[in-house]
Design a protein around this motif. Structure first.
Motif, mmCIF file in Angstrom:
data_model
loop_
_atom_site.group_PDB
_atom_site.id
_atom_site.type_symbol
_atom_site.label_atom_id
_atom_site.label_comp_id
_atom_site.label_asym_id
_atom_site.label_seq_id
_atom_site.Cartn_x
_atom_site.Cartn_y
_atom_site.Cartn_z
ATOM 1 N N THR A 1 0.948 -1.207 0.120
ATOM 2 C CA THR A 1 0.002 0.163 -0.186
ATOM 3 C C THR A 1 0.746 1.239 0.074
ATOM 4 N N HIS A 2 0.292 2.370 0.305
ATOM 5 C CA HIS A 2 1.026 3.431 0.071
ATOM 6 C C HIS A 2 0.660 4.412 1.134
ATOM 7 N N GLY A 3 1.443 5.284 1.589
ATOM 8 C CA GLY A 3 1.234 6.237 2.564
ATOM 9 C C GLY A 3 2.380 6.385 3.628
ATOM 10 N N SER A 4 2.152 7.024 4.710
ATOM 11 C CA SER A 4 2.949 7.261 5.885
ATOM 12 C C SER A 4 3.255 5.901 6.538
ATOM 13 N N PRO A 5 4.464 5.451 6.587
ATOM 14 C CA PRO A 5 4.588 4.032 7.108
ATOM 15 C C PRO A 5 3.810 4.028 8.749
ATOM 16 N N GLY A 6 4.279 4.624 9.480
ATOM 17 C CA GLY A 6 3.604 4.733 10.933
ATOM 18 C C GLY A 6 2.116 4.641 10.689
ATOM 19 N N ASP A 7 1.504 5.751 10.025
ATOM 20 C CA ASP A 7 0.174 5.877 9.902
ATOM 21 C C ASP A 7 -0.539 4.519 9.489
ATOM 22 N N VAL A 8 0.150 4.039 8.491
ATOM 23 C CA VAL A 8 -0.439 2.912 7.866
ATOM 24 C C VAL A 8 -0.357 1.383 8.597
ATOM 25 N N LEU A 9 0.714 1.390 9.279
ATOM 26 C CA LEU A 9 0.914 0.021 10.272
ATOM 27 C C LEU A 9 -0.090 0.280 11.407
ATOM 28 N N LEU A 10 -0.229 1.503 11.966
ATOM 29 C CA LEU A 10 -1.275 1.721 12.981
ATOM 30 C C LEU A 10 -2.672 1.577 12.406
ATOM 31 N N SER A 11 -3.057 1.857 11.220
ATOM 32 C CA SER A 11 -4.476 1.772 10.835
ATOM 33 C C SER A 11 -4.658 0.211 10.564
ATOM 34 N N GLN A 12 -3.706 -0.627 10.325
ATOM 35 C CA GLN A 12 -3.792 -1.911 10.016
ATOM 36 C C GLN A 12 -4.264 -2.525 11.279
ATOM 37 N N VAL A 13 -3.738 -2.180 12.278
ATOM 38 C CA VAL A 13 -4.034 -2.918 13.595
ATOM 39 C C VAL A 13 -5.536 -2.887 14.089
ATOM 40 N N GLN A 14 -6.221 -1.695 13.849
ATOM 41 C CA GLN A 14 -7.831 -1.568 13.697
ATOM 42 C C GLN A 14 -8.380 -2.410 12.651
ATOM 43 N N GLN A 15 -8.170 -2.110 11.581
ATOM 44 C CA GLN A 15 -8.743 -2.693 10.441
ATOM 45 C C GLN A 15 -8.772 -4.414 10.347
ATOM 46 N N HIS A 16 -7.669 -4.778 10.671
ATOM 47 C CA HIS A 16 -7.479 -6.377 10.628
ATOM 48 C C HIS A 16 -7.506 -7.128 11.917
ATOM 49 N N GLY A 17 -7.612 -6.303 13.323
ATOM 50 C CA GLY A 17 -7.796 -7.082 14.397
ATOM 51 C C GLY A 17 -6.327 -7.582 14.772
ATOM 52 N N ILE A 18 -5.311 -6.830 14.502
ATOM 53 C CA ILE A 18 -3.764 -6.832 14.761
ATOM 54 C C ILE A 18 -3.604 -7.048 16.580
ATOM 55 N N ASP A 19 -2.795 -8.056 16.961
ATOM 56 C CA ASP A 19 -2.614 -8.010 18.528
ATOM 57 C C ASP A 19 -1.285 -7.904 18.737
ATOM 58 N N HIS A 20 -0.463 -7.762 17.730
ATOM 59 C CA HIS A 20 0.864 -7.474 17.776
ATOM 60 C C HIS A 20 1.737 -7.153 16.651
ATOM 61 N N ILE A 21 2.690 -5.914 16.971
ATOM 62 C CA ILE A 21 3.310 -5.604 15.774
ATOM 63 C C ILE A 21 4.764 -6.029 15.946
ATOM 64 N N VAL A 22 5.371 -6.610 14.743
ATOM 65 C CA VAL A 22 7.000 -6.648 14.718
ATOM 66 C C VAL A 22 7.499 -5.795 13.642
ATOM 67 N N ILE A 23 8.385 -4.927 14.159
ATOM 68 C CA ILE A 23 8.951 -4.160 12.939
ATOM 69 C C ILE A 23 10.629 -4.015 13.489
#
Length: 138
Positions: free
Chosen positions: A84-106
């Protein structure tokens, strides 16, 4: 423990290590991994970016999946990919809500002070704003 982990992936060695860690955790927890590659457009604006993504996002997603499967062949059934495109931090954090993410590895890549000030730090941004556990891989 973790049922759906998100990996921010840019092809760097630290993002590759983050991916491999997330897959190992998914296996141990019987979970899944969502791998997101964020493209930043510096010229042309949002309209140009939307056109570019419409033309190539499916192809780029397949290329990303192929790259990940080369690193970890048995992970194909555990991973979902998105380019996808956008600001990486914003995109990753929006993925949490959109897809029920319960853990981020970066991954975290060291930059000089000037580069960090000018460009920011995606891992620092995600750490500061995430409402789920975040693992930073060096």
């Amino acid at each position: 423990m973790f049922s759906y982990s998100l990996v921010g992936y840019d092809g760097s060695p630290t993002s590759q290590r983050a991916f491999l860690l997330a897959v190992a955790l998914a296996r141990a927890c019987r979970g899944r991994v969502r791998v997101v590659s964020v493209l930043q457009v510096t010229e042309g604006g949002a309209d140009a970016c939307a056109l570019m993504m419409a033309d190539s996002s499916a192809q780029r997603a397949q290329e990303l999946l192929d790259e990940l499967v080369v690193m970890e062949p048995e992970a194909r059934d555990l991973i979902d990919v998105e380019v996808t495109h956008g600001s990486p931090g914003d995109v990753l954090l929006s993925q949490v809500q959109q897809h029920g993410i319960d853990h981020i590895v970066i991954g975290h890549t060291e930059r000089g002070n000037l580069a960090r000030w000018l460009l920011g730090s995606v891992s620092g941004d995600v750490l500061a704003r995430a409402h789920v556990p975040v693992t930073v891989v060096r």
